[in-house]
Design an enzyme around this catalytic site. Structure first.
Site, PDB file in Angstrom:
ATOM      1  N   LYS A  54      -5.131 -46.360  59.076  1.00 50.16           N
ATOM      2  CA  LYS A  54      -3.682 -46.536  58.910  1.00 50.16           C
ATOM      3  C   LYS A  54      -3.173 -45.636  57.782  1.00 50.16           C
ATOM      4  CE  LYS A  54      -3.978 -51.158  60.826  1.00 50.16           C
ATOM      5  NZ  LYS A  54      -4.326 -52.557  60.596  1.00 50.16           N
ATOM      6  N   GLN A  98      -3.812 -57.093  56.261  1.00 49.28           N
ATOM      7  CA  GLN A  98      -4.904 -56.973  57.229  1.00 49.28           C
ATOM      8  C   GLN A  98      -5.581 -58.327  57.432  1.00 49.28           C
ATOM      9  OE1 GLN A  98      -5.530 -54.086  58.895  1.00 49.28           O
ATOM     10  NE2 GLN A  98      -7.171 -55.021  60.076  1.00 49.28           N
ATOM     11  N   ASP A 121       3.909 -55.825  61.672  1.00 47.47           N
ATOM     12  CA  ASP A 121       2.900 -56.380  62.590  1.00 47.47           C
ATOM     13  C   ASP A 121       3.556 -57.248  63.662  1.00 47.47           C
ATOM     14  OD1 ASP A 121       0.159 -55.834  62.446  1.00 47.47           O
ATOM     15  OD2 ASP A 121      -0.094 -57.007  60.615  1.00 47.47           O
TER      16      ASP A 121
HETATM   17  N1  GUN Z   1      -6.778 -57.328  62.332  1.00 48.26           N
HETATM   18  C1  GUN Z   1      -7.090 -56.966  63.594  1.00 48.26           C
HETATM   19  N2  GUN Z   1      -5.993 -56.523  64.242  1.00 48.26           N
HETATM   20  C2  GUN Z   1      -4.976 -56.614  63.365  1.00 48.26           C
HETATM   21  C3  GUN Z   1      -3.589 -56.294  63.440  1.00 48.26           C
HETATM   22  O1  GUN Z   1      -3.055 -55.850  64.460  1.00 48.26           O
HETATM   23  N3  GUN Z   1      -2.870 -56.516  62.313  1.00 48.26           N
HETATM   24  C4  GUN Z   1      -3.421 -57.018  61.189  1.00 48.26           C
HETATM   25  N4  GUN Z   1      -2.624 -57.221  60.142  1.00 48.26           N
HETATM   26  N5  GUN Z   1      -4.699 -57.325  61.086  1.00 48.26           N
HETATM   27  C5  GUN Z   1      -5.462 -57.121  62.172  1.00 48.26           C
END
Ligand code: GUN
Length: 286
Positions: A54, A98, A121
């Site tokens: 990211k 996350q 998200d």
């Molecule tokens: N962990 C696995 N997939 C995701 C996601 O799409 N967003 C977040 N914040 N954590 C994750």
């Protein structure tokens, strides 16, 4: 039989990112630079890889980015204080915490604390509620990516029977809603579904998000059906595998996504798109 078309999420992502880069350039003329903050708590190795990806996507597109790596022992109060600070920070338009979080931290409390306008998200209950109603919201990235890659492959969704295997809050539920919004007839399957093979075989579009490596073989797939594999499973040999047994299924399916190089790159691209949208909205430009 002709070979199935492979839907390249990598290639579609590159196309979308080119469009985003042009918008970033336009925005810079108005002194707006999209900013994303990522909060990572603890030592989960997969999470560290995702967060690095990211961060790199932000760098490539010229976004402002902050990554806050907190120790696994951080308290819930510390995480909430950081979220509050980022909510108030003008250079940040998107906040992503996350998941998974360490067990002593209440995931819901943290998600609920994120500003609805910065929730890139799409996990905040207000954004989820708006998705259900069909109002404007920030859409969760993986489900939005699934819809985008189907559309950009030129596949019509309206009137099709879509079967979604998996009912998680992150993928199964929202992707079902989005397919319905695109006028598909949607059936959801999950671990307690009876006759899953029979139901899956009725799908024109099969979306699989169950988190079990290679579980879906050709017996689940109607000849010619579109197959979207959301699975990301790390095998003992270190390789990444989807939920779909790609080699067997591609013999019977229509267009199909690979793992890696399918849904994965789309998720990050949709995160970049959400951050751009949030930046525009917070600056009164959308
Ligand atoms: N962990 C696995 N997939 C995701 C996601 O799409 N967003 C977040 N914040 N954590 C994750």
């Amino acid at each position: 039989m002709t070979a199935a078309t492979i839907i390249s999420g990598k290639q579609i992502s590159e196309e979308i990112r080119k469009g985003i880069a042009l918008e970033v350039e336009q925005l810079s003329k108005q002194n707006v630079r999209p900013g994303l903050a990522v909060v990572l708590v603890g030592d989960d190795p997969a999470s560290h890889v995702y967060v690095r990806n990211k961060e790199k996507a932000c760098q490539d597109l010229g976004y402002y980015s902050e990554v806050h790596r907190l120790s696994a022992e951080s308290s819930q109060e510390e995480v909430l204080a950081l979220v509050d600070k980022l909510n108030a920070q003008d250079s940040i338009h998107g906040i992503l915490v996350q998941l998974p979080l360490p067990k002593h931290i209440h995931e819901k409390a943290v998600i609920d604390a994120i500003s609805v306008k910065k929730d890139v998200d799409g996990f905040h209950p207000v954004n989820v509620g708006n998705l259900v109603i069909g109002d404007d919201s920030l859409l969760p990235c993986t489900p939005a990516g699934v819809i985008e890659m189907i559309k950009r492959t030129g596949i019509e969704i309206a009137g099709k029977h879509a079967v979604v295997i998996g009912r998680s809050n992150i993928v199964g539920k929202p992707v079902s809603l989005l397919l319905q919004r695109e006028n598909a007839t949607v059936t959801m399957c999950h671990s307690r579904t009876a006759n899953m093979v029979e139901i899956a075989r009725q799908a024109d579009i099969l979306v699989v998000a169950i988190g079990r490596a290679n579980m879906i073989d050709a017996s689940y797939v109607k000849p010619g059906a579109v197959v979207i594999d959301v699975g990301m499973n790390r095998l003992e040999n270190g390789k990444l595998a989807g939920d779909v047994d790609f080699e067997s299924v591609k013999q019977v399916s229509g267009p199909i996504t690979p793992v890696p190089g399918g849904v994965g790159p789309m998720t990050i691209t949709m995160l970049m798109q959400n951050t751009l949208l949030a930046a525009k909205r917070l600056n009164g430009l959308a």
